[in-house]
Motif scaffolding. Structure first.
Motif, PDB file in Angstrom:
ATOM      1  N   ALA A  60      65.836 113.137 126.533  1.00  0.00           N
ATOM      2  CA  ALA A  60      67.143 112.641 126.911  1.00  0.00           C
ATOM      3  C   ALA A  60      67.469 111.173 126.114  1.00  0.00           C
ATOM      4  CB  ALA A  60      67.033 112.451 128.532  1.00  0.00           C
ATOM      5  N   ASP A  61      66.413 110.486 125.937  1.00  0.00           N
ATOM      6  CA  ASP A  61      66.635 109.389 124.984  1.00  0.00           C
ATOM      7  C   ASP A  61      66.510 109.521 123.587  1.00  0.00           C
ATOM      8  OD1 ASP A  61      64.077 109.897 124.939  1.00  0.00           O
ATOM      9  OD2 ASP A  61      63.265 107.991 125.873  1.00  0.00           O
ATOM     10  N   ASN A  62      66.719 110.852 123.129  1.00  0.00           N
ATOM     11  CA  ASN A  62      66.534 111.304 121.784  1.00  0.00           C
ATOM     12  C   ASN A  62      65.567 110.641 120.963  1.00  0.00           C
ATOM     13  OD1 ASN A  62      69.427 112.295 122.031  1.00  0.00           O
ATOM     14  ND2 ASN A  62      70.050 109.997 122.113  1.00  0.00           N
ATOM     15  N   ARG A  63      64.480 110.745 121.544  1.00  0.00           N
ATOM     16  CA  ARG A  63      63.236 110.465 120.716  1.00  0.00           C
ATOM     17  C   ARG A  63      62.890 112.100 119.972  1.00  0.00           C
ATOM     18  NH1 ARG A  63      59.357 107.631 125.307  1.00  0.00           N
ATOM     19  NH2 ARG A  63      60.625 105.663 125.515  1.00  0.00           N
ATOM     20  N   ASP A  64      62.651 111.795 118.862  1.00  0.00           N
ATOM     21  CA  ASP A  64      62.026 112.944 118.072  1.00  0.00           C
ATOM     22  C   ASP A  64      60.801 113.135 117.927  1.00  0.00           C
ATOM     23  OD1 ASP A  64      62.005 114.971 116.251  1.00  0.00           O
ATOM     24  OD2 ASP A  64      62.914 113.984 114.445  1.00  0.00           O
ATOM     25  N   ARG A  65      60.097 113.323 118.906  1.00  0.00           N
ATOM     26  CA  ARG A  65      58.563 113.457 118.787  1.00  0.00           C
ATOM     27  C   ARG A  65      58.211 114.213 117.829  1.00  0.00           C
ATOM     28  NH1 ARG A  65      56.979 115.858 123.460  1.00  0.00           N
ATOM     29  NH2 ARG A  65      58.865 116.369 124.100  1.00  0.00           N
ATOM     30  N   LEU A  66      58.705 115.624 117.522  1.00  0.00           N
ATOM     31  CA  LEU A  66      58.318 116.399 116.581  1.00  0.00           C
ATOM     32  C   LEU A  66      58.389 115.738 115.252  1.00  0.00           C
ATOM     33  CD1 LEU A  66      59.089 120.128 116.385  1.00  0.00           C
ATOM     34  CD2 LEU A  66      59.367 118.497 114.296  1.00  0.00           C
ATOM     35  N   GLY A  67      59.339 115.234 114.962  1.00  0.00           N
ATOM     36  CA  GLY A  67      59.640 114.499 113.748  1.00  0.00           C
ATOM     37  C   GLY A  67      58.510 113.556 113.463  1.00  0.00           C
ATOM     38  N   HIS A  68      58.469 112.515 114.315  1.00  0.00           N
ATOM     39  CA  HIS A  68      57.459 111.408 114.347  1.00  0.00           C
ATOM     40  C   HIS A  68      56.198 112.035 113.708  1.00  0.00           C
ATOM     41  CE1 HIS A  68      59.467 107.670 115.635  1.00  0.00           C
ATOM     42  NE2 HIS A  68      60.449 108.553 115.989  1.00  0.00           N
ATOM     43  N   GLU A  69      55.726 112.855 114.598  1.00  0.00           N
ATOM     44  CA  GLU A  69      54.439 113.382 114.617  1.00  0.00           C
ATOM     45  C   GLU A  69      54.268 114.243 113.287  1.00  0.00           C
ATOM     46  OE1 GLU A  69      50.884 114.881 117.145  1.00  0.00           O
ATOM     47  OE2 GLU A  69      52.615 115.983 117.592  1.00  0.00           O
ATOM     48  N   PHE A  70      54.955 115.270 113.028  1.00  0.00           N
ATOM     49  CA  PHE A  70      54.863 116.161 111.933  1.00  0.00           C
ATOM     50  C   PHE A  70      55.141 115.497 110.766  1.00  0.00           C
ATOM     51  CE2 PHE A  70      56.002 119.403 108.696  1.00  0.00           C
ATOM     52  CZ  PHE A  70      55.170 120.285 108.799  1.00  0.00           C
ATOM     53  N   ASP A  71      55.999 114.774 110.382  1.00  0.00           N
ATOM     54  CA  ASP A  71      56.339 113.966 109.088  1.00  0.00           C
ATOM     55  C   ASP A  71      55.504 112.984 108.939  1.00  0.00           C
ATOM     56  OD1 ASP A  71      58.509 115.781 108.885  1.00  0.00           O
ATOM     57  OD2 ASP A  71      60.096 114.359 109.935  1.00  0.00           O
ATOM     58  N   GLY A  72      54.980 112.426 109.941  1.00  0.00           N
ATOM     59  CA  GLY A  72      54.050 111.195 109.925  1.00  0.00           C
ATOM     60  C   GLY A  72      52.643 111.762 109.529  1.00  0.00           C
ATOM     61  N   LEU A  73      52.181 112.993 110.013  1.00  0.00           N
ATOM     62  CA  LEU A  73      50.888 113.427 109.476  1.00  0.00           C
ATOM     63  C   LEU A  73      51.013 113.988 108.260  1.00  0.00           C
ATOM     64  CD1 LEU A  73      49.937 115.317 112.886  1.00  0.00           C
ATOM     65  CD2 LEU A  73      48.919 113.164 111.955  1.00  0.00           C
ATOM     66  N   ARG A  74      52.130 114.485 107.760  1.00  0.00           N
ATOM     67  CA  ARG A  74      52.145 114.966 106.430  1.00  0.00           C
ATOM     68  C   ARG A  74      51.965 113.786 105.471  1.00  0.00           C
ATOM     69  NH1 ARG A  74      55.349 119.661 104.753  1.00  0.00           N
ATOM     70  NH2 ARG A  74      53.950 121.440 105.368  1.00  0.00           N
ATOM     71  N   PHE A  75      52.701 112.791 105.690  1.00  0.00           N
ATOM     72  CA  PHE A  75      52.715 111.544 104.829  1.00  0.00           C
ATOM     73  C   PHE A  75      51.330 111.177 104.931  1.00  0.00           C
ATOM     74  CE2 PHE A  75      52.318 106.897 105.091  1.00  0.00           C
ATOM     75  CZ  PHE A  75      52.509 106.568 103.834  1.00  0.00           C
ATOM     76  N   LEU A  76      50.515 111.272 105.974  1.00  0.00           N
ATOM     77  CA  LEU A  76      49.349 110.343 106.067  1.00  0.00           C
ATOM     78  C   LEU A  76      48.299 111.310 105.343  1.00  0.00           C
ATOM     79  CD1 LEU A  76      49.347 109.170 109.726  1.00  0.00           C
ATOM     80  CD2 LEU A  76      49.472 107.564 107.762  1.00  0.00           C
ATOM     81  N   ARG A  77      48.349 112.360 105.413  1.00  0.00           N
ATOM     82  CA  ARG A  77      47.398 113.316 104.586  1.00  0.00           C
ATOM     83  C   ARG A  77      47.971 113.160 103.021  1.00  0.00           C
ATOM     84  NH1 ARG A  77      43.547 117.508 105.754  1.00  0.00           N
ATOM     85  NH2 ARG A  77      43.060 117.365 107.722  1.00  0.00           N
ATOM     86  N   SER A  78      49.077 112.986 102.769  1.00  0.00           N
ATOM     87  CA  SER A  78      49.268 112.937 101.178  1.00  0.00           C
ATOM     88  C   SER A  78      48.847 111.654 100.703  1.00  0.00           C
ATOM     89  CB  SER A  78      50.765 113.265 101.119  1.00  0.00           C
ATOM     90  OG  SER A  78      51.682 111.982 101.667  1.00  0.00           O
ATOM     91  N   ALA A  79      48.881 110.794 101.845  1.00  0.00           N
ATOM     92  CA  ALA A  79      48.356 109.406 101.386  1.00  0.00           C
ATOM     93  C   ALA A  79      46.719 109.299 101.354  1.00  0.00           C
ATOM     94  CB  ALA A  79      49.009 108.343 102.262  1.00  0.00           C
ATOM     95  N   GLY A  80      46.147 110.186 101.510  1.00  0.00           N
ATOM     96  CA  GLY A  80      44.751 110.414 101.573  1.00  0.00           C
ATOM     97  C   GLY A  80      43.798 110.002 102.668  1.00  0.00           C
ATOM     98  N   LEU A  81      44.474 110.072 104.119  1.00  0.00           N
ATOM     99  CA  LEU A  81      43.637 110.168 105.200  1.00  0.00           C
ATOM    100  C   LEU A  81      42.584 111.119 105.445  1.00  0.00           C
ATOM    101  CD1 LEU A  81      45.627 107.677 105.368  1.00  0.00           C
ATOM    102  CD2 LEU A  81      45.418 107.943 107.905  1.00  0.00           C
ATOM    103  N   GLY A  82      42.942 112.211 104.809  1.00  0.00           N
ATOM    104  CA  GLY A  82      41.934 113.323 105.142  1.00  0.00           C
ATOM    105  C   GLY A  82      41.715 113.865 106.569  1.00  0.00           C
ATOM    106  N   SER A  83      40.669 114.143 106.836  1.00  0.00           N
ATOM    107  CA  SER A  83      40.045 114.994 108.204  1.00  0.00           C
ATOM    108  C   SER A  83      40.273 113.721 109.368  1.00  0.00           C
ATOM    109  CB  SER A  83      38.946 115.407 108.114  1.00  0.00           C
ATOM    110  OG  SER A  83      37.906 114.402 108.007  1.00  0.00           O
ATOM    111  N   ALA A  84      40.670 112.445 109.318  1.00  0.00           N
ATOM    112  CA  ALA A  84      40.705 111.297 110.227  1.00  0.00           C
ATOM    113  C   ALA A  84      41.893 111.736 111.092  1.00  0.00           C
ATOM    114  CB  ALA A  84      40.806 110.032 109.629  1.00  0.00           C
ATOM    115  N   VAL A  85      42.744 112.741 110.621  1.00  0.00           N
ATOM    116  CA  VAL A  85      44.051 112.956 111.118  1.00  0.00           C
ATOM    117  C   VAL A  85      44.383 114.605 110.915  1.00  0.00           C
ATOM    118  CG1 VAL A  85      45.257 110.792 110.970  1.00  0.00           C
ATOM    119  CG2 VAL A  85      45.772 112.656 109.186  1.00  0.00           C
ATOM    120  N   PRO A  86      44.879 115.404 111.693  1.00  0.00           N
ATOM    121  CA  PRO A  86      45.084 116.842 111.407  1.00  0.00           C
ATOM    122  C   PRO A  86      46.038 116.942 110.236  1.00  0.00           C
ATOM    123  CG  PRO A  86      45.579 115.961 113.844  1.00  0.00           C
ATOM    124  CD  PRO A  86      45.506 114.763 112.969  1.00  0.00           C
TER     125      PRO A  86
END
Length: 334
Positions: A60-86
């Motif tokens: 209801a408060d327009n939080r994009d939980r999917l976007g924060h998580e999926f896009d954030g994890l995509r960035f973190l993996r591409s930045a080299g965090l490896g298996s520390a994140v899914p």
């Protein structure tokens, strides 16, 4: 509010979404429950297992939980965090579902120095990639605190919403116990003269809901930290305080000292970090007492029910009130 296809149509819709995201036939799907706001399914295919996460109705408060998580994890993996994140694999934003790697692991039953060290390594990695390509385009974390007024506004808003609930026990706790302590701590913030907005160089990338309750221990003993639904830019003070206050973890004194020493070293580039943490820390304790009471809010209970975490609402409210009071007792001693 509109619901997702996975929410509306049950198992058949989940299977169709899973097959589309996996790009292959599905051999089986197991509902694994989920967090307080979502459902997670183990999807078995000929090539292996995957995790399908359904984020439920749009907030209801327009939080994009999917976007924060999926896009954030995509960035973190591409930045080299490896298996520390899914690893984030595929997404259907219309269906509010995303596909991740399946991690064969369990929430750490016990934690100590090695686990605190792993948490600090993740925070160091997040802080280290804040200048990586694409980092500047990442969103502000949910309920980020980039100036003192942000925290004050959040406290007042959470208190006001709970004060609207018709419950005598809750009202007595709010007015007789929490409000006086909240006003006292807010007065200390005003006396400290904190008013400036946090400069970009002082910010860090934060998972927001960070702790061992959101970690999985892999077969090799390493930890993978999950749940990045509120990920984004934030004050490292909020990240540190939330870790220390989080009611889902009980840290030993040794763990608290190890973590505090580690974050003071990690964020030493900000000369105001330690002083800001000292001023803000008790206010985050107040904030957590208010968060603990979310079960009194009908809209929050509806999200728990979607995630299969419902049950006896009255019993849940009484339990959470006891936890909020215990948290406040700890705060008073600080």
């Amino acid at each position: 509010m509109p619901s997702s296809p996975a929410d509306r149509s049950g198992d058949d819709a989940v299977a169709a979404i899973a097959a589309r995201l996996c790009g292959t036939d599905i051999a089986g799907i197991e509902n694994c429950g989920g967090g307080g706001n979502n459902r997670v399914f183990r999807v078995q295919t000929r090539t292996g297992a995957f995790a399908l996460k359904s984020y439920g109705p749009a907030d209801a408060d327009n939080r994009d939980r999917l976007g924060h998580e999926f896009d954030g994890l995509r960035f973190l993996r591409s930045a080299g965090l490896g298996s520390a994140v899914p690893d984030a694999l595929a997404v259907d934003r219309d269906a509010r579902c995303a596909l991740y790697e399946w991690i064969d692991g369990s929430v750490p039953a016990e934690h100590g120095a090695a686990e605190v060290a792993a948490a600090l390594r993740l925070l160091a990695a997040l802080h280290g990639v804040r200048t990586a390509p694409g980092a500047a385009e990442l969103p502000i974390a949910t309920e980020a605190v980039l100036r003192p007024a942000d925290l004050v506004d959040q406290l007042q808003a959470r208190y006001a919403r709970l004060a609207e609930v018709s419950d005598p026990d809750l009202a007595a706790f709010l007015t007789g116990e929490l409000r006086p302590e909240m006003d006292r701590r807010l007065a200390h913030l005003a006396d400290a003269g904190a008013s400036a907005t946090l400069e970009p160089a002082q910010r860090t990338l934060s998972p927001s809901d960070f702790g061992f309750h959101n970690a999985l221990r892999r077969a090799d003993g390493s930890l993978t930290f999950i749940d990045f639904e509120y990920f984004g830019w934030d004050d490292p003070v909020k990240l540190a305080a939330d870790f220390l206050w989080h009611p889902a973890m009980r840290l030993s004194e040794a763990e608290r000292l190890q973590f505090t020493g580690g974050i003071n070293e990690l964020y030493a580039g900000d000369p105001a970090f330690a002083a800001r943490l000292a001023v803000y820390f008790p206010l985050y304790g107040i904030r957590w007492s208010l968060i603990i009471l979310n079960e009194f809010l009908p809209e929050r209970w509806a999200r728990r029910a979607f995630a299969g975490k419902g049950g006896d609402w009255d019993a849940a409210k009484r339990t959470q009130l006891q936890k909020a009071r215990a948290n406040l007792d700890v705060l008073r001693a600080y």
